[in-house]
Design a protein around this motif. Structure first.
Motif, PDB file in Angstrom:
ATOM      1  N   ARG A 213      38.969  35.009  35.204  1.00 54.72           N
ATOM      2  CA  ARG A 213      39.704  34.140  36.117  1.00 54.72           C
ATOM      3  C   ARG A 213      38.919  33.859  37.393  1.00 54.72           C
ATOM      4  O   ARG A 213      38.680  32.716  37.742  1.00 54.72           O
ATOM      5  CB  ARG A 213      41.045  34.764  36.493  1.00 54.72           C
ATOM      6  CG  ARG A 213      41.853  33.868  37.429  1.00 54.72           C
ATOM      7  CD  ARG A 213      43.129  34.519  37.915  1.00 54.72           C
ATOM      8  NE  ARG A 213      44.123  34.540  36.853  1.00 54.72           N
ATOM      9  CZ  ARG A 213      45.234  35.258  36.916  1.00 54.72           C
ATOM     10  NH1 ARG A 213      45.476  36.029  37.956  1.00 54.72           N
ATOM     11  NH2 ARG A 213      46.095  35.224  35.931  1.00 54.72           N
ATOM     12  N   CYS A 214      38.501  34.914  38.101  1.00 52.97           N
ATOM     13  CA  CYS A 214      37.869  34.709  39.407  1.00 52.97           C
ATOM     14  C   CYS A 214      36.353  34.900  39.396  1.00 52.97           C
ATOM     15  O   CYS A 214      35.680  34.533  40.350  1.00 52.97           O
ATOM     16  CB  CYS A 214      38.503  35.632  40.445  1.00 52.97           C
ATOM     17  SG  CYS A 214      38.218  37.383  40.164  1.00 52.97           S
ATOM     18  N   GLY A 215      35.793  35.498  38.335  1.00 50.63           N
ATOM     19  CA  GLY A 215      34.342  35.664  38.239  1.00 50.63           C
ATOM     20  C   GLY A 215      33.788  36.842  39.014  1.00 50.63           C
ATOM     21  O   GLY A 215      32.583  36.936  39.208  1.00 50.63           O
TER      22      GLY A 215
ATOM     23  N   CYS B 160      41.255  43.531  37.090  1.00 52.79           N
ATOM     24  CA  CYS B 160      40.452  43.003  38.193  1.00 52.79           C
ATOM     25  C   CYS B 160      41.253  43.092  39.496  1.00 52.79           C
ATOM     26  O   CYS B 160      42.458  43.327  39.478  1.00 52.79           O
ATOM     27  CB  CYS B 160      40.087  41.541  37.883  1.00 52.79           C
ATOM     28  SG  CYS B 160      39.085  40.768  39.172  1.00 52.79           S
ATOM     29  N   ILE B 161      40.591  42.848  40.625  1.00 52.77           N
ATOM     30  CA  ILE B 161      41.298  42.849  41.907  1.00 52.77           C
ATOM     31  C   ILE B 161      42.276  41.695  42.015  1.00 52.77           C
ATOM     32  O   ILE B 161      43.243  41.763  42.768  1.00 52.77           O
ATOM     33  CB  ILE B 161      40.308  42.821  43.095  1.00 52.77           C
ATOM     34  CG1 ILE B 161      39.373  41.619  42.987  1.00 52.77           C
ATOM     35  CG2 ILE B 161      39.523  44.112  43.160  1.00 52.77           C
ATOM     36  CD1 ILE B 161      38.484  41.422  44.189  1.00 52.77           C
ATOM     37  N   CYS B 162      42.077  40.648  41.210  1.00 52.02           N
ATOM     38  CA  CYS B 162      42.994  39.510  41.218  1.00 52.02           C
ATOM     39  C   CYS B 162      44.183  39.746  40.286  1.00 52.02           C
ATOM     40  O   CYS B 162      45.120  38.948  40.267  1.00 52.02           O
ATOM     41  CB  CYS B 162      42.275  38.215  40.846  1.00 52.02           C
ATOM     42  SG  CYS B 162      41.774  38.117  39.110  1.00 52.02           S
ATOM     43  N   GLY B 163      44.153  40.824  39.501  1.00 54.14           N
ATOM     44  CA  GLY B 163      45.254  41.150  38.607  1.00 54.14           C
ATOM     45  C   GLY B 163      45.041  40.744  37.161  1.00 54.14           C
ATOM     46  O   GLY B 163      45.841  41.073  36.301  1.00 54.14           O
ATOM     47  N   PHE B 164      43.958  40.030  36.885  1.00 57.26           N
ATOM     48  CA  PHE B 164      43.675  39.565  35.531  1.00 57.26           C
ATOM     49  C   PHE B 164      43.062  40.694  34.720  1.00 57.26           C
ATOM     50  O   PHE B 164      42.315  41.512  35.257  1.00 57.26           O
ATOM     51  CB  PHE B 164      42.729  38.362  35.596  1.00 57.26           C
ATOM     52  CG  PHE B 164      42.827  37.421  34.445  1.00 57.26           C
ATOM     53  CD1 PHE B 164      44.008  36.771  34.142  1.00 57.26           C
ATOM     54  CD2 PHE B 164      41.723  37.159  33.656  1.00 57.26           C
ATOM     55  CE1 PHE B 164      44.091  35.885  33.079  1.00 57.26           C
ATOM     56  CE2 PHE B 164      41.790  36.268  32.605  1.00 57.26           C
ATOM     57  CZ  PHE B 164      42.984  35.630  32.315  1.00 57.26           C
ATOM     58  N   ARG B 165      43.339  40.780  33.435  1.00 61.72           N
ATOM     59  CA  ARG B 165      42.867  41.888  32.604  1.00 61.72           C
ATOM     60  C   ARG B 165      41.797  41.498  31.596  1.00 61.72           C
ATOM     61  O   ARG B 165      41.413  42.307  30.766  1.00 61.72           O
ATOM     62  CB  ARG B 165      44.045  42.485  31.841  1.00 61.72           C
ATOM     63  CG  ARG B 165      45.059  43.132  32.720  1.00 61.72           C
ATOM     64  CD  ARG B 165      46.224  43.596  31.888  1.00 61.72           C
ATOM     65  NE  ARG B 165      47.259  44.155  32.721  1.00 61.72           N
ATOM     66  CZ  ARG B 165      47.743  45.360  32.566  1.00 61.72           C
ATOM     67  NH1 ARG B 165      47.321  46.124  31.608  1.00 61.72           N
ATOM     68  NH2 ARG B 165      48.681  45.795  33.383  1.00 61.72           N
TER      69      ARG B 165
END
Length: 56
Positions: free
Chosen positions: A17-19, A35-40
């Protein structure tokens, strides 16, 4: 036996998602793979070198 990675345990993954780049050591310290953005979802980061093969 030589390893294709630069060092031992230097495998890097990046968030789809965020790279954001994340190492295996950072992922192993967390209670869940996220991830820190919440994506798995992560993918293995590849080096920018393009392999060229000789045609047969």
């Amino acid at each position: 036996m030589s390893s294709s990675e630069g060092g031992t345990g230097s495998v890097t993954y990046e968030c789809m998602r965020c790279g954001t780049p994340v190492t295996v050591e950072e992922l192993s310290r967390l209670p869940e793979i996220k991830c820190i953005c919440g994506f798995r979802v992560f993918r293995k980061a590849r080096p920018p070198i393009v392999k060229q093969l000789k045609a047969v």
